[in-house]
Design an enzyme around this catalytic site. Structure first.
Site, short mmCIF file in Angstrom:
data_model
loop_
_atom_site.label_atom_id
_atom_site.label_comp_id
_atom_site.label_asym_id
_atom_site.label_seq_id
_atom_site.Cartn_x
_atom_site.Cartn_y
_atom_site.Cartn_z
N SER A 680 39.02 15.24 14.14
CA SER A 680 40.31 15.81 15.09
C SER A 680 40.25 17.32 14.74
O SER A 680 41.15 17.89 15.57
CB SER A 680 41.53 15.28 14.43
OG SER A 680 41.80 15.60 13.04
N LYS A 723 51.33 14.58 12.68
CA LYS A 723 50.78 15.69 13.16
C LYS A 723 51.91 16.46 13.72
O LYS A 723 52.05 17.90 13.53
CB LYS A 723 49.41 15.53 13.80
CG LYS A 723 48.13 15.28 13.00
CD LYS A 723 47.06 14.95 13.90
CE LYS A 723 45.80 14.37 13.04
NZ LYS A 723 44.67 14.24 13.81
#
Length: 783
Positions: A680, A723
């Site tokens: 990511s 996140k």
């Protein structure tokens, strides 16, 4: 021996396990070649005189001269008999204590010059007292060895003229250690020898007393067993005369009655009757009787057909779940769905759920709440660190101390066959030579198989299909895929700041005030103080550190009130800092303006999300790509893919292509002590490198996450909620993410979605447009 004449060298006989004292006659067996040669030489050349020296190490077969003690006894061989070609039996008489001088090995045997070393006879009260004490101890010891001869031997000791001879007799009679005997022989004075003898004889008496005590206890135990046996036989005869039942028969009759009253499945009933028949035939002293009785007790106590009635009122269950936990809508909805199914189909199989989330989000307490909502019994068993498969499936009855597995024991404690059973920390199962517990759970957590689960100890099929299994884990990475496939995974993400404030006011503060003995009037927690505690002291996805912080503040408030410093305390932000000290977490002021080569990324961790800064620098005359910060293979590959994409599209973004070959690049991710991996960070690495090569800074108010391909596509990632919450905690209000992850925003609380700005990207160009507006002028689509 007269020292005026030069004494002649005499043969030396090395003694292995004995010390010969002067004025004692003792038989010896001589077997070693060197020893036989010394005996032969003494008889033939020295009228039987021989020097006896003890070895320092009795285990040594071939000692050197240095291995023999220098102090020994001059003796005369009174009789010698050659019993075989390799052995001589001799009787020696000790004459004088001597020192061996010039000890050396001759052609066939040791020889040395004996120098007379008489024992110094000193007078005094100490010597007389020691002599009397020694005689008394000797009489006591002899009485323990041979009571019949004790009086006669005590008289002999009392009439002995030479105390040194008595010491020698006692040392030989008690077979003292070689070191102790040698110490007595080498004593300088008679008083010293008496002290050593008293000490050694006292020790021998203690050993004798302990030995007699052990023998006596063993005889007593045997006598007790015989007595118990006879009493049992007599009791049985008396009971038969009185017409009373035999206790063993009464025990079997009681078990048979319980068996008739318990509704067992056919297979279990047949096996229980068979084992009960065996128990009836076994003698009372048989060790197998206890094993059978324990097994039958387990069979009779298990809830074969006992169930608790489910509370199927959906409104009531919803109220309980909402009362116990804030948020967690997905979990609550799933439990209510199961209640709806049970209303229509009471025989429906229970779901097998797996709650996955960071520590402290309420996974374990959810199980208790679910059991309360359903009206079922609740049992929890932690399987974290479990290595032995037999802990789950039980041990076979052939082993000593065998017992049922923890699953069957949990059902026995629950008393029903449909409890809520929580397997806590399933992601931390171990595995070693004793088996694989994860593999053992494959049958347990499979609705198609667990209706006939067999525990190794019980060895009967037990129906687990009505049990509602709930497992908890912090991560799914360590779980085998076949096990994961059997569970319905429900993810529990971290809480936002607003959710934490609400949970603290609703649950944590009242609980901790009660623990500290305070009331809500004495200590007040305004929202501003809670936000200070959450943001500066407890940066986490869960609530454990927050509750610890509240508990710490409550304790400090209790102390101040007890000391009459305050009557009411308001936990303002200033008071929180005053009581807890300097903030643990501070905002990164240095990151408000990012230099070229730095980009803000977002990462998922087992404890929630985190902000991750990727830093890059050009290395003149360097080569290749250097990556540091404990990066995993996947993360390194993402960085290489980002560099390759920029190199291939350098002209498109106004980058000098020669910079890729003329300069090396060093990419570093801070917090180098923490391992990092995952795809990511791909777009973050691309932005950092684009900023580095163009010398244009990225936006400091923007964080990003997403995987990159060589063709510039942006692929979806996981952990979106964690996140985004991490970016919000860090004060970042703008997030770039893959367009395919737009659907994941529904997991975010409404107020978070309203506060944050989301930019969805399908390719790297759109990422650059949002993060490096000076590089790409076209605006990126906003959410």
């Amino acid at each position: 021996m007269n020292e005026e004449h030069q004494p002649a060298a005499l043969p030396v006989l090395a003694l292995k396990n004995v010390v010969v004292f002067p004025k004692l006659v003792i038989p010896l067996s001589v077997g070693r070649d060197v020893s036989r040669a010394a005996v032969d030489a003494a008889i033939e050349l020295h009228d039987g005189e021989i020097l006896l020296l003890a070895q320092r190490d009795p285990e040594q077969e071939s000692p050197a001269a240095a291995d023999l003690n220098s102090a020994g006894t001059l003796a005369r061989i009174r009789k010698a008999l050659r019993s075989s070609a390799h052995s001589i039996e001799i009787i020696v008489s000790g004459m004088e204590r001597v020192r061996a001088v010039d000890l050396q090995m001759g052609e066939k045997f040791f020889h040395a010059v004996p120098v007379d070393w008489p024992l110094e006879i000193d007078d005094g009260e100490d010597r007389e007292a020691l002599q009397t004490a020694l005689y008394e101890l000797a009489s006591k010891a002899i009485e323990k060895i041979n009571p019949q001869a004790a009086e006669q031997i005590a008289g002999l000791l009392g009439s002995a003229d030479d105390p040194a001879q008595v010491i020698a007799l006692l040392a030989t009679a008690f077979s003292m250690d070689l070191e102790k005997q040698q110490g007595l022989l080498e004593a300088t004075t008679l008083t010293e020898a008496l002290k050593l003898a008293v000490k050694h004889v006292s020790h021998e008496i203690q050993v004798l007393e302990m030995r007699q005590k052990i023998i006596s206890e063993a005889h007593s135990e045997i006598s007790k067993e015989q007595r118990d046996y006879m009493l049992r036989r007599q009791m049985k005869a008396i009971q038969q005369e009185l017409g009373e039942d035999d206790p063993e028969k009464a025990e079997v009759a009681e078990l048979r009655k319980r068996l008739e009253e318990t509704a067992l499945p056919e297979a279990a009933l047949k096996e229980a009757n068979r084992e009960l028949g065996r128990l009836e035939r076994l003698p009372s002293q048989s060790p197998e009787r206890h094993v059978l009785r324990t097994w039958l007790d387990l069979v009779l106590e298990l809830p074969w057909n006992t169930t608790t009635e489910d509370h199927l009122e959906i409104a009531r269950a919803r109220g309980i779940l909402n009362e116990d936990h804030y948020g967690l809508d997905d979990v609550k909805e799933r439990i209510l769905e199961h209640l709806g199914v049970l209303q229509r189909n009471p025989d429906a199989k229970a779901p097998i759920l797996c709650f996955v989330g960071p520590p402290g989000v309420g996974k374990t307490s959810l199980g208790q709440s679910i059991a309360r909502a359903l009206g079922r019994k609740f049992e929890r068993m932690s399987v974290g660190g479990l290595h032995d498969e037999a802990e789950l499936r039980g041990h076979r009855r052939t082993y000593i101390g065998a017992m049922a597995g923890r699953l069957i024991q949990a059902l026995r404690r629950a008393g029903s066959k449909n409890p809520v059973l929580m397997l806590d920390e399933i992601d931390k199962l171990g595995r070693d030579f004793r088996g694989d517990p994860a593999s053992a759970l494959l049958e347990v957590l499979d609705p198609a198989q667990n209706s006939t689960f067999r525990d190794n100890y019980l060895d009967l099929p037990f129906d687990l299909s009505k049990v509602m299994f709930i497992t908890t884990a912090n991560t799914l990475d360590t779980l085998p895929q076949p096990l994961l496939d059997r569970m319905e995974v429900i993810r529990l993400s971290g809480y936002s700041e607003e959710e934490k404030v609400a949970i603290a006011n609703r649950y944590l503060i009242p609980r901790q005030l009660k623990e500290a003995g305070l009331t809500s009037d004495e200590v007040v927690f305004p929202d501003a103080g809670l936000r200070k505690l959450i943001g500066s002291y407890t940066r986490e996805a869960g609530l454990r550190n927050l509750e610890r912080g509240i508990a710490r503040l409550a304790r400090k408030a209790t102390l101040r009130i007890a000391e009459a410093k305050d009557t009411t305390i308001e936990m303002t932000p200033e008071r929180v800092v005053d009581l807890l000290g300097p903030e643990t977490f501070l905002p990164e002021e240095s990151r408000t303006n990012l230099p070229p080569g730095v980009a803000t990324g977002l990462a998922w961790t087992p404890s929630g999300g985190d902000v991750l800064y990727i830093e890059g620098t050009l290395l003149p005359k360097g080569k290749g790509l250097t990556l540091t910060g404990q990066l995993g293979e996947v993360m390194q590959e993402s960085a290489k893919a980002a560099q390759s994409y920029l190199w291939a599209h350098a002209a498109e973004y106004g980058i000098d292509a020669d910079a890729f070959s003329d300069f090396g690049v060093h990419i570093h991710v801070p917090a180098g002590g923490i391992p990092k991996d995952g795809p990511s960070a791909g777009i973050t690495a691309a932005v950092a490198m684009a900023s580095l090569y163009t010398r244009k800074p990225a936006r400091a108010d923007t964080a990003m996450t997403g995987e990159i391909t060589l063709t510039g596509r942006v692929l979806p990632i996981g952990g979106v909620k964690e996140k985004v919450l991490a970016a919000r905690r860090a004060g970042i209000k703008r997030v770039i993410m893959p367009k395919a992850n737009a659907k994941d925003l529904r997991d975010l609380p409404d107020h978070v979605r309203d506060e944050m700005e989301f930019i969805f990207a399908e390719n790297v160009g759109q990422v650059f447009a949002a993060a490096l507006p000076s590089l790409v002028p076209e605006p990126a689509p906003a959410a």
